[in-house]
Write an enzyme that holds these catalytic residues in place. Structure first.
Site, mmCIF file in Angstrom:
data_model
loop_
_atom_site.group_PDB
_atom_site.id
_atom_site.type_symbol
_atom_site.label_atom_id
_atom_site.label_comp_id
_atom_site.label_asym_id
_atom_site.label_seq_id
_atom_site.Cartn_x
_atom_site.Cartn_y
_atom_site.Cartn_z
ATOM 1 N N GLU A 178 12.303 -18.768 -12.601
ATOM 2 C CA GLU A 178 11.865 -17.250 -12.788
ATOM 3 C C GLU A 178 11.017 -16.859 -14.249
ATOM 4 O O GLU A 178 10.429 -16.054 -14.118
ATOM 5 C CB GLU A 178 13.254 -16.451 -12.841
ATOM 6 C CG GLU A 178 13.334 -15.085 -13.038
ATOM 7 C CD GLU A 178 12.509 -14.330 -12.350
ATOM 8 O OE1 GLU A 178 12.277 -13.127 -12.764
ATOM 9 O OE2 GLU A 178 11.945 -14.597 -11.406
ATOM 10 N N LYS A 235 7.561 -15.055 -14.110
ATOM 11 C CA LYS A 235 7.172 -14.056 -14.962
ATOM 12 C C LYS A 235 5.904 -14.347 -15.626
ATOM 13 O O LYS A 235 5.124 -13.504 -15.679
ATOM 14 C CB LYS A 235 8.238 -13.409 -15.706
ATOM 15 C CG LYS A 235 9.522 -12.898 -15.246
ATOM 16 C CD LYS A 235 8.909 -11.597 -14.582
ATOM 17 C CE LYS A 235 10.129 -11.193 -13.581
ATOM 18 N NZ LYS A 235 9.900 -11.705 -12.404
ATOM 19 N N LYS A 291 3.913 -4.591 -5.354
ATOM 20 C CA LYS A 291 5.551 -4.573 -5.469
ATOM 21 C C LYS A 291 6.295 -4.762 -4.335
ATOM 22 O O LYS A 291 7.218 -5.717 -4.317
ATOM 23 C CB LYS A 291 5.725 -3.011 -5.871
ATOM 24 C CG LYS A 291 7.054 -2.945 -6.221
ATOM 25 C CD LYS A 291 7.444 -3.833 -7.464
ATOM 26 C CE LYS A 291 9.055 -3.514 -7.956
ATOM 27 N NZ LYS A 291 9.373 -4.674 -8.934
ATOM 28 N N HIS A 326 11.096 -37.878 -13.693
ATOM 29 C CA HIS A 326 10.727 -38.457 -12.319
ATOM 30 C C HIS A 326 9.271 -37.862 -11.870
ATOM 31 O O HIS A 326 9.099 -37.943 -10.806
ATOM 32 C CB HIS A 326 11.766 -37.859 -11.247
ATOM 33 C CG HIS A 326 12.852 -38.449 -11.542
ATOM 34 N ND1 HIS A 326 13.247 -39.800 -11.259
ATOM 35 C CD2 HIS A 326 13.996 -37.894 -11.788
ATOM 36 C CE1 HIS A 326 14.545 -39.882 -11.556
ATOM 37 N NE2 HIS A 326 15.152 -38.714 -11.889
ATOM 38 N N ARG A 328 3.371 -0.078 -6.502
ATOM 39 C CA ARG A 328 3.351 -0.782 -5.413
ATOM 40 C C ARG A 328 2.072 -1.853 -5.483
ATOM 41 O O ARG A 328 2.227 -2.799 -4.823
ATOM 42 C CB ARG A 328 3.132 0.060 -4.181
ATOM 43 C CG ARG A 328 4.265 1.141 -3.933
ATOM 44 C CD ARG A 328 3.978 2.036 -2.762
ATOM 45 N NE ARG A 328 4.027 1.463 -1.610
ATOM 46 C CZ ARG A 328 5.136 1.370 -0.826
ATOM 47 N NH1 ARG A 328 6.288 2.128 -1.153
ATOM 48 N NH2 ARG A 328 5.119 1.038 0.288
ATOM 49 N N ASN A 379 -0.576 1.278 6.240
ATOM 50 C CA ASN A 379 0.142 0.138 5.703
ATOM 51 C C ASN A 379 0.614 -0.907 6.748
ATOM 52 O O ASN A 379 1.018 -0.663 7.629
ATOM 53 C CB ASN A 379 1.430 0.670 5.050
ATOM 54 C CG ASN A 379 1.281 1.425 3.633
ATOM 55 O OD1 ASN A 379 0.132 1.711 3.511
ATOM 56 N ND2 ASN A 379 2.064 1.928 3.000
ATOM 57 N N GLY A 380 0.425 -2.284 6.517
ATOM 58 C CA GLY A 380 0.804 -3.109 7.258
ATOM 59 C C GLY A 380 -0.518 -4.100 7.705
ATOM 60 O O GLY A 380 -1.427 -4.186 7.238
ATOM 61 N N CYS A 435 0.817 -1.231 -0.121
ATOM 62 C CA CYS A 435 0.051 -0.074 -0.032
ATOM 63 C C CYS A 435 0.835 1.089 -0.130
ATOM 64 O O CYS A 435 2.105 1.279 0.713
ATOM 65 C CB CYS A 435 -0.955 0.132 1.336
ATOM 66 S SG CYS A 435 -1.488 -1.552 1.591
ATOM 67 N N GLU A 453 3.120 -14.205 -13.345
ATOM 68 C CA GLU A 453 2.690 -12.916 -12.702
ATOM 69 C C GLU A 453 1.598 -12.244 -13.867
ATOM 70 O O GLU A 453 0.722 -11.459 -13.290
ATOM 71 C CB GLU A 453 3.763 -12.069 -12.402
ATOM 72 C CG GLU A 453 4.478 -12.774 -11.350
ATOM 73 C CD GLU A 453 5.687 -11.991 -10.654
ATOM 74 O OE1 GLU A 453 6.137 -11.452 -9.736
ATOM 75 O OE2 GLU A 453 6.651 -11.781 -11.743
ATOM 76 N N TRP A 472 -3.905 -2.396 -0.655
ATOM 77 C CA TRP A 472 -3.847 -3.793 -1.409
ATOM 78 C C TRP A 472 -4.423 -4.721 -0.131
ATOM 79 O O TRP A 472 -3.933 -4.640 0.955
ATOM 80 C CB TRP A 472 -2.501 -4.077 -1.418
ATOM 81 C CG TRP A 472 -2.026 -5.531 -2.247
ATOM 82 C CD1 TRP A 472 -2.094 -5.835 -3.399
ATOM 83 C CD2 TRP A 472 -1.415 -6.533 -1.500
ATOM 84 N NE1 TRP A 472 -2.099 -6.805 -3.786
ATOM 85 C CE2 TRP A 472 -1.528 -7.614 -2.504
ATOM 86 C CE3 TRP A 472 -1.245 -6.987 -0.331
ATOM 87 C CZ2 TRP A 472 -1.061 -8.944 -2.275
ATOM 88 C CZ3 TRP A 472 -0.723 -8.169 0.077
ATOM 89 C CH2 TRP A 472 -0.600 -9.194 -0.991
#
Length: 607
Positions: free
Chosen positions: A479, A483, A602, A502, A27, A98-99, A2, A486, A74
């Site tokens: 990675e 991506k 973010k 396997h 963010r 925030n938090g 946030c 996301e 958020w």
């Protein structure tokens, strides 16, 4: 996550509050709101969804005031609705947060029992009611906040406005960053320096547990014990231009193409080109005596840690443990005396990683951090600060921060090898030469952007995509899959190539594209063998390799993406580019929100 901005101004602040929120859109958020103090009233406007919805609301119902707070949320507690959007308010106070307030449930139950009525599902609203109770009982705003802060458990950055005070805001932080900005007859609060960049370059970073009263004349800061303290005023270095897209369609695209420059900037801080040596910042401990490294990170930074494990063990012969930060403390890790704990974070504020850092510090470990924000909490608490120089990364999906992290970690691996007597002078010079080649190799990789864009349509219809790699290319497979997930919302998984047989090979059919990262070299033949197992079962292969590798194994592939031929050390940096570009172009073709993908933030400042 946030974003917070607060202004005690001498001019109307609504437009500037919204502009500050716009600078924090990177963010991640799902609702937004503002509250202004005017004529003894709290004037609040909120909207769910994108910031433009708030702009429309303000156009319909303008808000006036010389003082105000604003927030992009958020969702943690409660769905992303207007009623759950910040600021939260009572008749007396409004605040943004925030938090996370971990003990909000018993606090809310006690407040409800005392007759308080809640309009939201959030944890934040309990703080508004707690402060309001104290004000209604006759306490000053300062004394009200002083009484409430010890009741809160969790992580928070708060900005609080009071109905009867149109010349003052109060801010507080614990586990979530908050900065104070100083202007000409104005004072500001912000989640980060970027939010305040158009307003001021003079800022103060609040320390853990600090709270602050800001007026037009400046700021008075108190520590966790409520003693008045002085915190240094520094130049932020953040600029409004740093968060402009320029000629690029998206921030992510811009940041992908910035990589040759920012990696060069980063390496310049660690390489002495004339002497052909690696140099670290001045430290007061002996790296040669480090007997084990523990690396902790989240998300993309964790994949950088996986690559670093290969390098540290190969070059420095130093044993390495790696862990995701969200699990690290809960498995009660064994931390040996003489160990180095290394933490990797773009923001330097990631809650899980910061908690792990403090756990290791309490256990007597030497602390090193690789961060992109040298004024962040992690940076300030480290014994060894290893900054990247990526500049602001606005796109939620990390790109240039990742390659800059790899650049720092490669330099650190070489330096550790020298200090431990595992690398001689000639070998160090060779490593430096290869690292110096990275920016030009990144440019060569970026030159294939058009062909990657042209083949992205082959991936767009897929519901599932697999990525394969061996050795240090295995983290790149992870990675690449991350991506794609996301920003395109296509399910993707990364696997070590040899692990396909396997179990995961059962997933292969002609509807599943398989992206294979296979630079020519010692592991190439084994990776190609695994690739052929995929093709034999109808899998459609996209091979990412150099000209030599494509000539040997590219026939019959769905597509090939050619990379420059590079030394294995720097291959992870170079091969990051095609997986970033592929994810980007697939997302663009699908029409998703590339820079602000759904549900993501973010900087994750809650556990």
């Amino acid at each position: 996550m946030c974003g917070i901005i607060g202004i005690v101004g001498k001019e109307q602040v609504a437009d500037r509050l919204v502009d500050g929120l716009r600078r924090m859109e990177y963010r991640g958020y799902d609702s937004a709101g503002v509250c202004l103090v005017e004529g003894g009233q709290l004037v609040r406007r909120r909207a769910e969804g994108k910031l433009n919805n708030l702009v429309i609301e303000l156009a319909r119902h303008p808000a006036q005031g010389l003082i105000g707070i604003a927030h992009t949320r958020w969702a943690t507690h409660g769905a992303p609705t207007t009623s759950n959007a910040h600021p939260h308010a009572t008749e007396q106070v409004a605040l943004v947060h925030n938090g996370i307030i971990e003990n909000f449930k018993p606090l809310r139950e006690a407040l409800t029992a005392r007759g308080r009525t809640f309009e939201s599902e959030t944890d934040t609203e309990v703080v508004a009611h707690l402060v309001s109770e104290q004000v209604e009982a006759g306490l000053s705003p300062q004394d009200a906040v002083k009484a409430v802060l010890p009741q809160l458990r969790g992580a928070f950055a708060l900005a609080i406005a009071f109905r009867t005070h149109d010349d003052m805001l109060i801010g507080a932080r614990l586990g979530s960053p908050l900065v104070v900005g100083y202007g000409d007859g104005e004072t500001y609060l912000g989640s980060d320096a970027l939010a305040l960049a158009p307003l001021t370059q003079k800022i103060t970073y609040l320390e853990e547990g600090d709270w602050v009263v800001i007026t037009r004349d400046g700021a008075q800061i108190f520590d966790a014990g409520n003693a008045v303290v002085e915190r240094p005023i520094v130049a932020s270095g953040a600029t409004a231009a740093a968060i402009e897209k320029g000629n690029y369609r998206h921030f992510m695209q811009k940041e992908i193409f910035e990589q040759p420059v920012v990696v060069a900037q980063t390496l310049r801080s660690y390489l002495r080109r004339v002497e052909q040596t690696v140099a670290l910042p001045q430290i007061d401990f002996d790296l040669a005596k480090i007997n084990r490294v523990t690396i902790v990170a989240c998300g993309t930074s964790f994949y950088a840690a996986m690559v670093a494990k290969y390098w540290f063990e190969q070059f420095a012969r130093l044993p390495v443990d790696i862990d995701v930060a969200s699990e690290f403390r809960y498995r009660d890790p064994v931390l040996e005396d003489g160990g180095l704990s290394l933490f990797i974070s773009q923001s330097g504020e990631t809650a899980d990683t910061l908690a792990a850092l403090r756990h290791c510090k309490a256990a007597g470990q030497t602390i090193a951090v690789v961060v992109n924000v040298p004024t962040s909490t992690m940076a300030r608490e480290a014994d060894l600060l290893l900054p990247t120089h990526a500049g602001p990364e606005i796109g939620v999906a990390s790109t240039k921060a990742f390659t800059c992290q790899l650049a720092v970690l490669a330099a650190l691996a070489a330096h550790l090898a020298v200090k431990r007597g595992r690398m001689n002078r000639a070998e160090e010079a060779e490593i430096v030469e290869h690292l110096i080649e990275v920016p030009s190799a990144l440019n060569a990789a970026l030159a294939h952007d058009d062909e990657i864009a042209a083949m992205a349509h082959l991936i767009v219809p897929a519901r599932d995509v697999l990525y394969l790699g061996r050795g240090a290319d295995y983290p790149l497979a992870l990675e690449g899959a991350l991506k794609l997930k996301e920003i395109s919302y296509i399910h993707a998984e990364g696997y070590a190539s040899g692990e396909m047989k396997h179990g995961p090979i059962a997933l292969i059919d002609d509807q599943v594209p398989v992206i294979v990262l296979a630079p020519s070299g010692p592991l190439f033949e084994k990776t190609v063998s695994n690739m052929q197992e995929v093709r034999a079962r109808g899998g459609k292969v996209v091979l990412i390799s150099d000209a030599e590798g494509i000539a040997e194994a590219g026939e019959g592939c769905l597509a090939t993406i050619e990379m420059p031929k590079v030394h294995p050390l720097i291959a992870p940096l170079v091969y990051a580019v095609p997986v970033q570009l592929l994810a980007y172009h697939v997302a663009v073709a699908k029409g998703t929100d590339v820079d602000q993908p759904r549900n993501l933030a973010k900087s994750v400042t809650v556990e």
